[in-house]
Structures are given as C-alpha cells and as structure tokens.
Design a protein around this motif. Sequence first.
Motif, PDB file in Angstrom:
ATOM      1  N   ALA A 271      23.890  62.501  23.375  1.00  0.00           N
ATOM      2  CA  ALA A 271      22.880  61.917  24.166  1.00  0.00           C
ATOM      3  C   ALA A 271      23.461  61.909  25.492  1.00  0.00           C
ATOM      4  N   GLU A 272      24.945  61.530  25.632  1.00  0.00           N
ATOM      5  CA  GLU A 272      25.578  61.469  26.845  1.00  0.00           C
ATOM      6  C   GLU A 272      26.913  61.944  26.498  1.00  0.00           C
ATOM      7  N   GLU A 273      27.913  60.972  26.353  1.00  0.00           N
ATOM      8  CA  GLU A 273      29.103  61.180  26.303  1.00  0.00           C
ATOM      9  C   GLU A 273      29.894  59.785  25.612  1.00  0.00           C
ATOM     10  N   TYR A 274      30.752  60.042  24.471  1.00  0.00           N
ATOM     11  CA  TYR A 274      31.188  58.968  23.894  1.00  0.00           C
ATOM     12  C   TYR A 274      32.742  58.752  24.233  1.00  0.00           C
ATOM     13  N   GLY A 275      33.261  57.448  24.252  1.00  0.00           N
ATOM     14  CA  GLY A 275      34.740  57.460  24.606  1.00  0.00           C
ATOM     15  C   GLY A 275      35.135  56.234  23.950  1.00  0.00           C
ATOM     16  N   GLU A 276      36.793  56.344  23.528  1.00  0.00           N
ATOM     17  CA  GLU A 276      37.381  55.084  23.015  1.00  0.00           C
ATOM     18  C   GLU A 276      38.825  55.217  23.627  1.00  0.00           C
ATOM     19  N   THR A 277      39.328  54.284  23.535  1.00  0.00           N
ATOM     20  CA  THR A 277      40.854  54.322  23.917  1.00  0.00           C
ATOM     21  C   THR A 277      41.785  54.023  22.701  1.00  0.00           C
ATOM     22  N   HIS A 278      42.824  54.905  22.675  1.00  0.00           N
ATOM     23  CA  HIS A 278      43.604  54.757  21.292  1.00  0.00           C
ATOM     24  C   HIS A 278      44.312  53.392  21.274  1.00  0.00           C
ATOM     25  N   PRO A 279      44.402  52.682  20.457  1.00  0.00           N
ATOM     26  CA  PRO A 279      44.076  53.305  18.734  1.00  0.00           C
ATOM     27  C   PRO A 279      42.445  52.943  18.639  1.00  0.00           C
ATOM     28  N   TYR A 280      41.951  54.183  18.132  1.00  0.00           N
ATOM     29  CA  TYR A 280      40.772  54.318  17.938  1.00  0.00           C
ATOM     30  C   TYR A 280      40.033  53.261  16.618  1.00  0.00           C
ATOM     31  N   SER A 281      38.690  53.304  16.835  1.00  0.00           N
ATOM     32  CA  SER A 281      38.153  52.451  15.660  1.00  0.00           C
ATOM     33  C   SER A 281      37.996  53.068  14.508  1.00  0.00           C
TER      34      SER A 281
END
Length: 334
Positions: A271-281
């Motif tokens: 749908a758009e963009e997904y991001g996570e900061t390390h360490p990831y879930s």
Amino acid sequence: MDELAPSRRRLLAGALAGGIGAAAGCLGTDSDDESDDGPELRLSLSRVESSLRDRYVRDPDAPPERWDGAALDAALAGEPYTIRHRKPFFAEPDDPAYVRFEGTYYRLGSVIVDEAAETYPVLRLFEAESDGASPGDGESPVDGGEDGDLPEADQRAVHIAHFAARARGGVGGYPVGLVERGGYAYRAEASRAESALLDDGPDYVTYRDTTYRVEIERERFHEAVHRPTAEAVAESPERMESILRAALVGPRVERDELSAEAGRIVDRAEAEEYGETHPYSDAYAELLRAIDARHYLDGNVRKDAGVRETEEAMIRYGDEYYERYLRIVNDGGN
C-alpha cells in the motif's frame, strides 16, 4: 531490455510511522523513534499487473523503436544480415529480448562476427567566452536549438555535443552512450548528407543562451560487426512464462506460509512503504527470511560485502508477481 524494463515504483521520502508491536501482535511501533540506534530497513512492494509474457515478449510487427527492424526480419527468416557498432536488439546474455512469431517464442541476441574501420566527422563544441574566442565582424552565430535553422541532424548533434562541452567546464555529466570522444560522431550517412555544419559550415552556434565555437575533426573508428540471432525457446505460452519466471523471479512465497503479522507487513508494504529499525520484530525478520533477505538481519549489513543501500528484485507472493525494494536509511553511515 529496450523499453521493456519493469516500471519502477518511486519510494516514499518520509519515514513510515508504524512498525510491529511484537508483544501485542499488531502494527504499532514507531519507526521514527530517535532513541533507536540501529539502521532502518524499509520495504516496498509493487504488484506486477500482468504476466511476464505481456511485459517481456514483443510482437515482431510492433518492436521497440530502437530495434533494427531489418535485423529482426533477417534473424527470424534465417537470412544473412550484419549491423555495425551497435547491437540490433540492445540485448545482453543476462538481459535477452524475446518475440513471438507464428506461434513460436524466440530469444533474440547477436554475435560479433567481424571488425570494421570507418572515418566519421566528430563535432565538438567549446564555450566561446571561456575559450577566448568570439564571432568575427559580420558573423552571427547560428541557432543550434530546436527553433533554429539547422537541419534536424545538426540539432541532435549540437544537443549532444553541448553535454560534453558543459561537462568539460565541470558543470554536470553527460550521457556516455551518446557522447563520443568529447562530442558527437556523425555515424549515419543520412545525417552526414543532411548536415549544414559539416563541410564549411558556421564557425559558431548558440545553444541555451551560450555561444560555442564549432570544431569538426574527422577521426577513425573501429566498430564491431554484429550478426543478429533468433533462437526458438518455447512453443506454448506456459513454457515461455516458466522460462521468464526462472530468469527473472527470485523467492516464491505462499500466502499461508507467513504468520498473520508478517502478512500484514506485506499488505502495508504494497500500500505504501514499511520500515523498522534494527533489531527488527519477529514478524519482520520472518518476512525477510521468506523473501531471501536474511543478510539484512545483520545489524552491520552495510559493512558486508555486496550489500547495497538499495536492493531491487522480483518475487512471487501467492499467484502474483511483485517488484521488491529494500533500502537502508538512518544508519549513521555505518
């Protein structure tokens, strides 16, 4: 491949507010949290709205404009034909071109069969002001732009030589595939016959409010001679699709193979963009493993050999193809 490369989705500039709340089992962490020290990995998925055949196989009656039509006809008919300097279909071994002709699918390419030498005039432009030159008395520079009086062949030559002249002054680069030997080479016989710059043409031209001194030199070029090839590879649409899938598509992921949390990340990334900061879930790590991006689980991935800041690939998720984009941001240069 010429005009056939997949349309690339423009990645969003802003960070996505939303991650995975592992304990809660829902999308909820803030990927913009400045307290996190690790790099942020962003995933974007763009669905391919067609079969691979529709994207990569061309009709011989409607080939890309840059293809050599005579080479295509000769290759399909098994007739002798050669073309100098450029490849007839702009195809590489790892990036071939395909056509369907009379129910058969052909892989197009070319082989070098000889070398030829030819002399061509080369147009180079030099800024008159910085060159210490100026038009003489009674001499007015000729307008080299689209609205000027020069023939179309010369307008193209001036346009391309202008890039080289600009780069020579340290302002911007130039298209390497068009600029040759610091200017423009009149390779085509039709262009040479049409030209008003060659053979006692004007000494100065103007282009985009700049006056240039014209320099014409005749230089020797050595060119590869290519013979077009057409190899039959498939007789059915299904076989052609499988050939393209094997050549272009990486990981295959079934929808029921992912957890509900990982599936929701896929939906968000499309749908758009997904991001996570390390360490990831756990859910994001699960998805990265499924799409063959395990190397991003390493917190120092930017120091690992062969890992780029932005990575593109095609995957299959369920029955759909997707262009997959991964990029690292906010890593502090690590």
